[in-house]
Design a protein around this motif. Structure first.
Motif, mmCIF file in Angstrom:
data_model
loop_
_atom_site.group_PDB
_atom_site.id
_atom_site.type_symbol
_atom_site.label_atom_id
_atom_site.label_comp_id
_atom_site.label_asym_id
_atom_site.label_seq_id
_atom_site.Cartn_x
_atom_site.Cartn_y
_atom_site.Cartn_z
ATOM 1 N N GLY A 143 26.122 -73.380 -18.846
ATOM 2 C CA GLY A 143 25.006 -72.713 -18.208
ATOM 3 C C GLY A 143 24.859 -73.113 -16.764
ATOM 4 N N VAL A 144 23.691 -72.811 -16.236
ATOM 5 C CA VAL A 144 23.376 -73.153 -14.851
ATOM 6 C C VAL A 144 22.032 -73.862 -14.805
ATOM 7 C CG1 VAL A 144 24.747 -71.275 -13.871
ATOM 8 C CG2 VAL A 144 22.327 -70.906 -14.365
ATOM 9 N N ARG A 145 21.838 -74.624 -13.733
ATOM 10 C CA ARG A 145 20.583 -75.325 -13.529
ATOM 11 C C ARG A 145 20.053 -74.962 -12.143
ATOM 12 N NH1 ARG A 145 22.474 -81.398 -14.949
ATOM 13 N NH2 ARG A 145 23.306 -81.091 -12.873
ATOM 14 N N TYR A 146 18.757 -74.783 -12.089
ATOM 15 C CA TYR A 146 18.056 -74.556 -10.831
ATOM 16 C C TYR A 146 17.133 -75.750 -10.646
ATOM 17 C CZ TYR A 146 19.716 -69.786 -11.509
ATOM 18 O OH TYR A 146 20.507 -68.681 -11.707
ATOM 19 N N ASP A 147 17.518 -76.640 -9.744
ATOM 20 C CA ASP A 147 16.772 -77.876 -9.532
ATOM 21 C C ASP A 147 15.989 -77.821 -8.229
ATOM 22 O OD1 ASP A 147 17.895 -78.974 -11.829
ATOM 23 O OD2 ASP A 147 19.425 -80.096 -10.746
ATOM 24 N N LEU A 148 14.893 -78.526 -8.216
ATOM 25 C CA LEU A 148 14.189 -78.838 -6.979
ATOM 26 C C LEU A 148 14.320 -80.342 -6.804
ATOM 27 C CD1 LEU A 148 12.375 -77.971 -4.583
ATOM 28 C CD2 LEU A 148 10.426 -78.585 -6.025
ATOM 29 N N LEU A 149 15.086 -80.748 -5.795
ATOM 30 C CA LEU A 149 15.251 -82.167 -5.508
ATOM 31 C C LEU A 149 14.351 -82.527 -4.344
ATOM 32 C CD1 LEU A 149 19.100 -82.794 -5.792
ATOM 33 C CD2 LEU A 149 17.344 -82.880 -7.557
ATOM 34 N N ARG A 150 13.746 -83.701 -4.454
ATOM 35 C CA ARG A 150 12.805 -84.178 -3.437
ATOM 36 C C ARG A 150 13.290 -85.534 -2.924
ATOM 37 N NH1 ARG A 150 7.788 -84.510 -6.356
ATOM 38 N NH2 ARG A 150 7.714 -82.276 -6.020
ATOM 39 N N ARG A 151 13.315 -85.678 -1.613
ATOM 40 C CA ARG A 151 13.662 -86.963 -1.019
ATOM 41 C C ARG A 151 12.415 -87.842 -1.000
ATOM 42 N NH1 ARG A 151 18.012 -88.179 1.278
ATOM 43 N NH2 ARG A 151 18.595 -86.062 1.881
ATOM 44 N N THR A 152 12.527 -89.045 -1.558
ATOM 45 C CA THR A 152 11.419 -90.006 -1.587
ATOM 46 C C THR A 152 11.903 -91.308 -0.954
ATOM 47 O OG1 THR A 152 11.979 -91.041 -3.702
ATOM 48 C CG2 THR A 152 10.659 -89.009 -3.799
ATOM 49 N N SER A 153 11.015 -92.267 -0.841
ATOM 50 C CA SER A 153 11.410 -93.568 -0.301
ATOM 51 C C SER A 153 12.407 -94.271 -1.220
ATOM 52 C CB SER A 153 10.182 -94.446 -0.073
ATOM 53 O OG SER A 153 9.490 -94.634 -1.294
ATOM 54 N N GLU A 154 12.457 -93.895 -2.499
ATOM 55 C CA GLU A 154 13.409 -94.480 -3.454
ATOM 56 C C GLU A 154 14.710 -93.685 -3.525
ATOM 57 O OE1 GLU A 154 10.140 -93.668 -4.750
ATOM 58 O OE2 GLU A 154 9.468 -95.614 -4.020
ATOM 59 N N GLY A 155 14.797 -92.565 -2.811
ATOM 60 C CA GLY A 155 15.983 -91.713 -2.859
ATOM 61 C C GLY A 155 15.629 -90.341 -3.401
ATOM 62 N N LEU A 156 16.647 -89.568 -3.740
ATOM 63 C CA LEU A 156 16.416 -88.225 -4.287
ATOM 64 C C LEU A 156 15.830 -88.324 -5.682
ATOM 65 C CD1 LEU A 156 19.713 -86.485 -3.143
ATOM 66 C CD2 LEU A 156 17.411 -86.044 -2.264
ATOM 67 N N ARG A 157 14.919 -87.403 -5.996
ATOM 68 C CA ARG A 157 14.317 -87.318 -7.322
ATOM 69 C C ARG A 157 14.290 -85.849 -7.750
ATOM 70 N NH1 ARG A 157 15.585 -91.687 -7.085
ATOM 71 N NH2 ARG A 157 14.396 -93.594 -7.295
ATOM 72 N N ILE A 158 14.436 -85.632 -9.045
ATOM 73 C CA ILE A 158 14.386 -84.281 -9.605
ATOM 74 C C ILE A 158 12.931 -83.948 -9.893
ATOM 75 C CG2 ILE A 158 15.116 -82.795 -11.502
ATOM 76 C CD1 ILE A 158 17.569 -84.736 -11.783
ATOM 77 N N ALA A 159 12.401 -82.960 -9.197
ATOM 78 C CA ALA A 159 11.010 -82.543 -9.388
ATOM 79 C C ALA A 159 10.919 -81.353 -10.331
ATOM 80 C CB ALA A 159 10.373 -82.195 -8.044
ATOM 81 N N ARG A 160 11.993 -80.581 -10.408
ATOM 82 C CA ARG A 160 12.006 -79.431 -11.317
ATOM 83 C C ARG A 160 13.445 -79.192 -11.749
ATOM 84 N NH1 ARG A 160 10.918 -75.028 -7.977
ATOM 85 N NH2 ARG A 160 13.143 -74.680 -7.863
ATOM 86 N N ARG A 161 13.610 -78.943 -13.024
ATOM 87 C CA ARG A 161 14.913 -78.526 -13.543
ATOM 88 C C ARG A 161 14.667 -77.369 -14.492
ATOM 89 N NH1 ARG A 161 19.350 -82.608 -14.851
ATOM 90 N NH2 ARG A 161 19.728 -82.091 -12.668
ATOM 91 N N HIS A 162 15.166 -76.208 -14.108
ATOM 92 C CA HIS A 162 15.144 -75.036 -14.977
ATOM 93 C C HIS A 162 16.578 -74.777 -15.394
ATOM 94 C CE1 HIS A 162 10.996 -73.289 -13.709
ATOM 95 N NE2 HIS A 162 10.949 -74.562 -14.030
ATOM 96 N N ILE A 163 16.801 -74.794 -16.686
ATOM 97 C CA ILE A 163 18.131 -74.711 -17.273
ATOM 98 C C ILE A 163 18.283 -73.340 -17.916
ATOM 99 C CG2 ILE A 163 19.695 -75.747 -18.964
ATOM 100 C CD1 ILE A 163 17.390 -78.138 -18.698
ATOM 101 N N ARG A 164 19.391 -72.679 -17.638
ATOM 102 C CA ARG A 164 19.691 -71.398 -18.276
ATOM 103 C C ARG A 164 21.003 -71.537 -19.035
ATOM 104 N NH1 ARG A 164 17.036 -67.256 -15.049
ATOM 105 N NH2 ARG A 164 14.891 -67.998 -15.067
ATOM 106 N N LEU A 165 20.895 -71.677 -20.336
ATOM 107 C CA LEU A 165 22.093 -71.720 -21.176
ATOM 108 C C LEU A 165 22.713 -70.336 -21.232
ATOM 109 C CD1 LEU A 165 21.204 -73.808 -24.365
ATOM 110 C CD2 LEU A 165 22.644 -74.478 -22.445
ATOM 111 N N ASP A 166 24.032 -70.290 -21.371
ATOM 112 C CA ASP A 166 24.694 -69.014 -21.592
ATOM 113 C C ASP A 166 24.452 -68.523 -23.015
ATOM 114 O OD1 ASP A 166 25.742 -68.976 -19.021
ATOM 115 O OD2 ASP A 166 27.575 -70.014 -19.616
ATOM 116 N N GLN A 167 24.273 -69.447 -23.945
ATOM 117 C CA GLN A 167 24.098 -69.082 -25.345
ATOM 118 C C GLN A 167 22.684 -68.538 -25.591
ATOM 119 O OE1 GLN A 167 25.287 -71.978 -24.133
ATOM 120 N NE2 GLN A 167 26.740 -72.932 -25.510
#
Length: 179
Positions: A143-167
């Motif tokens: 499938g595919v993933r649509y992520d929103l990555l955010r830069r923080t003082s600790e590094g990149l963080r995943i703020a949103r992950r929307h996953i679309r399976l092919d199945q």
């Protein structure tokens, strides 16, 4: 990434950003493969939305997924819920992970675009997840993933992950893996 008339042209900053984000996603996949779930959770923003809608087989002109408060989803989690899932697996008595799954993650086709807010990035990636458990259970998810990555003082963080399976039909006995 900056928009230009030449799709292959890009600034050095764009190339470095793409490399940084690609490496982040590859390292995330390595953490999941090695079952380092606490470290994986640390990559999630506190306001995380982790979402996988159910796919439908419909007429070609209709959307394959329905999203929103009334939609059905395989996952519609926040960080607290993901933390509970990880804690359950860590107990060692989670039937879906006894014995533990052997998994391999492949992440590819990474595309990076600036998001609405500074220091956030819209990231598209394709994935293959191969899972083997017991002697005869083998599952492949693509499938595919649509992520929103955010830069923080600790590094990149995943703020949103929307996953679309092919199945549209999940044939596995359980879904104890993370995408």
């Amino acid at each position: 990434m900056t928009a230009t008339s030449d799709p292959l042209a890009g600034s050095l900053a764009d190339v470095l950003l793409h490399h940084e984000i690609s490496q982040f996603l590859y390292r995330e996949a390595k953490l999941l493969t090695e079952r380092k779930y606490d470290q994986w959770l640390s990559l999630m923003a506190e306001d995380l939305h982790y979402y996988m809608p159910i796919r439908k087989n419909l007429h070609p002109r209709l959307p394959e997924t329905t999203e929103g408060p009334l939609a059905l989803a395989l996952f519609d989690d926040d960080k607290a819920f993901l933390t509970q899932r990880v804690a359950k697996i860590a107990t060692g008595v989670s039937w879906s992970e006894d014995p533990l799954s052997r998994v391999t993650y492949v992440v590819s086709n990474v595309l990076v675009d600036p998001a609405e807010h500074a220091d956030e990035y819209e990231v598209y990636s394709a994935f293959v997840l191969q899972r083997n458990r017991l002697e005869d259970e083998a599952d492949t998810y693509t499938g595919v993933r649509y992520d929103l990555l955010r830069r923080t003082s600790e590094g990149l963080r995943i703020a949103r992950r929307h996953i679309r399976l092919d199945q549209s039909v999940i044939l596995t006995k359980n879904m104890s893996v993370f995408f």
